[in-house]
Write a protein that holds these residues in place. Structure first.
Motif, PDB file in Angstrom:
ATOM      1  N   ALA A   1      57.687  11.139 -28.053  1.00  0.00           N
ATOM      2  CA  ALA A   1      57.412  12.562 -27.832  1.00  0.00           C
ATOM      3  C   ALA A   1      55.907  12.802 -27.675  1.00  0.00           C
ATOM      4  O   ALA A   1      55.483  13.543 -26.783  1.00  0.00           O
TER       5      ALA A   1
ATOM      6  N   LYS B   1      54.529  11.600 -24.315  1.00  0.00           N
ATOM      7  CA  LYS B   1      54.860  12.422 -23.143  1.00  0.00           C
ATOM      8  C   LYS B   1      53.979  13.659 -23.025  1.00  0.00           C
ATOM      9  O   LYS B   1      54.016  14.344 -22.008  1.00  0.00           O
ATOM     10  N   LEU B   2      53.213  13.920 -24.062  1.00  0.00           N
ATOM     11  CA  LEU B   2      52.362  15.113 -24.031  1.00  0.00           C
ATOM     12  C   LEU B   2      51.223  14.941 -23.045  1.00  0.00           C
ATOM     13  O   LEU B   2      50.762  13.807 -22.821  1.00  0.00           O
TER      14      LEU B   2
ATOM     15  N   GLN C   1      46.540  17.562 -25.120  1.00  0.00           N
ATOM     16  CA  GLN C   1      47.371  18.055 -26.220  1.00  0.00           C
ATOM     17  C   GLN C   1      47.649  16.930 -27.219  1.00  0.00           C
ATOM     18  O   GLN C   1      47.642  17.152 -28.427  1.00  0.00           O
TER      19      GLN C   1
ATOM     20  N   ALA D   1      50.838  24.021 -28.892  1.00  0.00           N
ATOM     21  CA  ALA D   1      51.695  23.620 -27.780  1.00  0.00           C
ATOM     22  C   ALA D   1      52.231  22.212 -27.994  1.00  0.00           C
ATOM     23  O   ALA D   1      53.424  21.943 -27.760  1.00  0.00           O
ATOM     24  N   ALA D   2      51.366  21.311 -28.461  1.00  0.00           N
ATOM     25  CA  ALA D   2      51.789  19.933 -28.694  1.00  0.00           C
ATOM     26  C   ALA D   2      52.857  19.870 -29.777  1.00  0.00           C
ATOM     27  O   ALA D   2      53.876  19.173 -29.623  1.00  0.00           O
TER      28      ALA D   2
ATOM     29  N   GLY E   1      54.920  22.216 -30.645  1.00  0.00           N
ATOM     30  CA  GLY E   1      56.152  22.802 -30.114  1.00  0.00           C
ATOM     31  C   GLY E   1      56.901  21.827 -29.227  1.00  0.00           C
ATOM     32  O   GLY E   1      58.126  21.686 -29.324  1.00  0.00           O
ATOM     33  N   LYS E   2      56.165  21.142 -28.369  1.00  0.00           N
ATOM     34  CA  LYS E   2      56.803  20.179 -27.460  1.00  0.00           C
ATOM     35  C   LYS E   2      57.400  19.001 -28.225  1.00  0.00           C
ATOM     36  O   LYS E   2      58.487  18.522 -27.899  1.00  0.00           O
TER      37      LYS E   2
ATOM     38  N   ALA F   1      60.540  20.182 -29.972  1.00  0.00           N
ATOM     39  CA  ALA F   1      61.637  20.350 -29.011  1.00  0.00           C
ATOM     40  C   ALA F   1      62.175  18.998 -28.574  1.00  0.00           C
ATOM     41  O   ALA F   1      63.390  18.804 -28.472  1.00  0.00           O
ATOM     42  N   SER F   2      61.274  18.071 -28.339  1.00  0.00           N
ATOM     43  CA  SER F   2      61.695  16.736 -27.912  1.00  0.00           C
ATOM     44  C   SER F   2      62.527  16.056 -28.987  1.00  0.00           C
ATOM     45  O   SER F   2      63.569  15.474 -28.702  1.00  0.00           O
TER      46      SER F   2
ATOM     47  N   THR G   1      65.957  17.691 -29.284  1.00  0.00           N
ATOM     48  CA  THR G   1      66.825  17.276 -28.185  1.00  0.00           C
ATOM     49  C   THR G   1      67.391  15.885 -28.447  1.00  0.00           C
ATOM     50  O   THR G   1      68.578  15.635 -28.260  1.00  0.00           O
TER      51      THR G   1
END
Length: 193
Positions: free
Chosen positions: A134, A137-138, A142, A176-177, A179-180, A183-184, A187
Motif C-alpha cells: 500500500a 503504491k503511494l 506522499q 492523503a497517504a 487515507g489511501k 483504503a488499500s 480492500t
C-alpha cells in the motif's frame, strides 16, 4: 546574605535567586543544593533517562542564572519557575530525539525497503507485505511524508521543514497517504474474507 548575618540555608527562595545575579559562587552552590532534587525529578520524569535528566538539570540552573532578573514572583514561586524551566527543556529534549534529521539518501533507501519487491514478500508476514504494498503504491511525495511521520515520528511541521514545503502541504500529504493506505488495506481485507 551570610554577609548580613543570615545563613544561606535560611535565606528565602526569592532572595537566593536574586543573589545569583551577584555572581557569588557560594550563593550559586546554595541555590543548586536547595532545588537540585526537584529539578532533577521533573527532568527524569519527562525524559526517563538519568544522564539526559542530569544534563537538563544543569541547563535549568544555567538558564536560571542567566534569567534570574526576569523572574516574576506574581507568576509563581521560585520552585515552580524552576520546574517550568526544567519541564520545558525536557520536552524540547524529547522532541529533539524524535526529530533526528534523516539523510535524504537514507530515506530513499528506506523507501526502497518498503516498496513492493519479491524478496520482501518472501520474508515478511502477509499483513506487513500488504502495508508495504500500500505504501509502495503511494505517490512518492506522499509516501515520504507518511514514512517520516509514521516511522520517524516527525510532526507535520518537521516534515514541512525537512521537505521545504508549506505546513498545509505536509499535512495534506500525510493525511492523503494515510487515507489511501487505509483504503488499500480495507480492500485487501475484504478480498481475503
Amino acid at each position: 546574605m551570610r554577609r548580613i548575618g543570615i545563613p544561606l540555608e535560611r535565606v528565602p527562595d526569592e532572595a537566593l535567586l536574586a543573589g545569583l545575579m551577584t555572581g557569588d559562587p557560594e550563593i550559586a552552590v546554595a541555590f543548586v543544593r536547595r532545588f537540585q532534587h526537584r529539578v532533577f525529578g521533573v527532568a527524569v520524569a519527562v525524559v526517563g533517562d538519568i544522564q539526559l535528566a542530569e544534563d537538563i538539570a544543569q541547563q535549568t540552573f544555567e538558564r536560571a542564572c542567566r534569567h534570574a532578573q526576569v523572574y516574576d514572583p506574581r507568576r509563581g514561586s521560585v520552585p515552580t519557575w524552576l520546574s517550568a524551566i526544567a519541564h520545558n527543556l525536557a520536552i524540547d529534549a524529547v522532541r529533539a530525539r524524535k526529530a533526528t534529521p534523516v539523510d535524504p539518501a537514507d530515506l530513499e533507501n528506506m523507501m526502497e525497503t518498503v516498496a513492493d519487491t519479491p524478496e520482501r514478500h518472501a520474508l515478511s508476514a502477509e499483513a506487513a507485505a500488504d502495508l508495504r504494498r500500500a505504501v509502495g503504491k503511494l505517490p512518492r511525495e506522499q509516501a515520504r511524508a507518511l514514512v517520516m511521520a509514521g516511522i520517524y515520528g516527525m510532526t507535520a511541521q518537521q516534515v514541512a521543514d525537512f521537505e521545504q514545503i508549506p505546513l498545509g502541504t505536509a499535512k495534506t500529504r500525510i493525511r492523503a497517504a494515510m487515507g489511501k493506505v487505509r483504503a488499500s488495506l480495507a480492500t485487501r481485507q475484504v478480498d481475503h474474507d
